[in-house]
Design a protein around this motif. Structure first.
Motif, short mmCIF file in Angstrom:
data_model
loop_
_atom_site.label_atom_id
_atom_site.label_comp_id
_atom_site.label_asym_id
_atom_site.label_seq_id
_atom_site.Cartn_x
_atom_site.Cartn_y
_atom_site.Cartn_z
N ALA A 70 -27.44 -2.44 -11.40
CA ALA A 70 -26.07 -2.58 -10.56
C ALA A 70 -25.30 -1.43 -11.01
CB ALA A 70 -25.52 -3.88 -10.93
N ALA A 71 -25.61 -0.85 -12.24
CA ALA A 71 -24.63 0.40 -12.58
C ALA A 71 -25.58 1.42 -13.04
CB ALA A 71 -23.88 -0.06 -13.78
N ALA A 79 -21.24 4.43 -5.15
CA ALA A 79 -20.55 3.10 -5.89
C ALA A 79 -21.24 2.44 -7.05
CB ALA A 79 -20.34 2.10 -4.79
N THR A 80 -22.53 2.50 -7.02
CA THR A 80 -23.41 2.21 -8.30
C THR A 80 -23.38 3.05 -9.28
OG1 THR A 80 -24.93 1.18 -6.69
CG2 THR A 80 -25.89 1.38 -8.63
N ALA A 82 -20.81 5.26 -9.89
CA ALA A 82 -19.43 5.10 -10.32
C ALA A 82 -19.47 4.00 -11.59
CB ALA A 82 -18.65 4.85 -9.26
N ARG A 83 -19.91 2.67 -10.96
CA ARG A 83 -20.19 1.59 -11.92
C ARG A 83 -20.83 2.11 -13.29
NH1 ARG A 83 -20.82 -1.56 -7.28
NH2 ARG A 83 -22.98 -1.42 -7.29
N GLY A 84 -21.83 2.77 -13.28
CA GLY A 84 -22.55 3.20 -14.36
C GLY A 84 -21.70 4.11 -15.29
N ALA A 86 -18.41 4.49 -15.48
CA ALA A 86 -17.37 3.48 -15.96
C ALA A 86 -17.96 2.81 -17.01
CB ALA A 86 -16.86 2.51 -14.88
N MET A 87 -19.03 2.19 -16.98
CA MET A 87 -19.77 1.68 -18.16
C MET A 87 -20.06 2.41 -19.51
SD MET A 87 -23.10 -0.85 -17.89
CE MET A 87 -22.42 -2.29 -16.88
N GLU A 90 -16.45 3.31 -20.98
CA GLU A 90 -16.18 2.17 -21.76
C GLU A 90 -16.97 2.27 -23.35
OE1 GLU A 90 -15.97 -2.84 -21.36
OE2 GLU A 90 -17.75 -1.72 -21.03
N SER A 129 -23.45 12.77 -13.86
CA SER A 129 -22.77 11.76 -14.63
C SER A 129 -22.91 12.20 -15.85
CB SER A 129 -23.59 10.32 -14.33
OG SER A 129 -23.60 9.98 -12.86
#
Length: 291
Positions: A70-71, A79-80, A82-84, A86-87, A90, A129
């Motif tokens: 999902a990331a 979008a997938t 971008a989630r990665g 962000a993870m 973090e 990324s």
């Protein structure tokens, strides 16, 4: 002598305040210099407590994680990706806030068995990324390690040479290779060449047995690996990693296929591992000195 580390999953399956205290006090008691914290489910962490406990026990810290489907930064879906990203941001922020200087793992895709090869676009998304998070990490004085894992945990980086080629394309000064003997045993032709190939781009090392249990109980040629580390004058951390169904992390244990109980007593396992690693590293250093 290299700093010696131990993965938190030898001690506890999460990082609640109670577990964090157990992880760090046990790491110290077993004689290690560094605790590696897995940031799978970091929401439980109390960052200031963790920082205080690290200081109290006089330990260094490194962090690691893998991504999910999902990331997944190697996905073709923006979008997938971008989630990665962000993870990963973090995780780098957490690493920095608890005083860590190293964040590694499967930072380039999902830690999972893929059903198809990586696509050209997916690979490029992973490179872009990593460029982005390397820049983000540089500002926080954190070094990144791309952990080379076996074919059942990634379809992108299974060998040191693949990792080095990707890092060449990323072109960031704070990204190196993270080698793990457990994965090398599956994918590499020996335990010497990959280390020599990495040279000063070797950023971090995981020591794991072929069955992920007690060191020396499996088929891995640790002597060859320790000699290779001595030959490239590796100065970084050497961290012990072992998993058993005795200690379960909800996200990680099933992803790593930890179905069997390989040990019950984490302290006995860890003390044995520390002696084994220190002995092997010292023997290789002495052999090199007399060569």
């Amino acid at each position: 002598m290299n700093k010696l580390g131990v993965h938190a999953l030898v001690w506890a399956g999460d990082l609640t305040p109670e577990s964090t205290r157990k992880v760090l006090s046990s790491t110290k008691e077993a004689g290690f210099d560094l605790a590696e914290l897995s940031l799978h489910g970091p929401k439980l962490m109390d960052l200031s407590l963790t920082r205080d406990l690290l200081q109290e026990y006089g330990l260094e810290v490194g962090c690691s994680r893998g991504l999910t489907f999902a990331a997944d930064v190697s996905s073709e879906d923006a979008a997938t990706v971008a989630r990665g990203v962000a993870m990963l941001e973090e995780a780098i922020t957490i690493t920095s806030e608890i005083g860590g200087k190293y964040f590694g793992g499967i930072l380039y895709g999902a830690m999972a068995k893929y059903s198809a090869p990586v696509t050209k676009k997916g690979r490029q998304n992973a490179i872009d990324s990593i460029k982005h998070i390397a820049d983000f990490a540089l500002k926080k004085d954190v070094k990144l390690g791309l952990e080379v894992v076996n074919r059942y945990e990634s379809n992108l980086l299974n060998t040191a040479s693949q990792a080095l080629a990707l890092i060449d394309e990323v072109g960031a000064p704070n990204v190196g290779v993270h080698l793990d003997t457990y994965h090398m045993n599956i994918e590499e032709s020996d335990f010497m060449q990959p280390v020599l190939l990495c040279g000063d781009r070797l950023a971090y090392v995981h020591i794991g047995e072929s069955n992920r249990g007690y060191l020396g109980s499996g088929t891995i040629d640790f002597s060859q690996f320790f000699h290779a580390l001595a030959m490239v004058d590796y100065k970084g951390v050497v961290t012990f990693e072992s998993f058993s169904s005795t200690v379960v992390n909800e996200e990680l244990s099933n992803a790593l296929a930890i179905w069997r109980n390989l040990w019950d007593d984490g302290m006995d396992l860890a003390k044995h591992a520390r002696e084994f690693m220190a002995g092997g590293i010292n023997a290789a250093a002495k052999a090199k000195a007399h060569h």
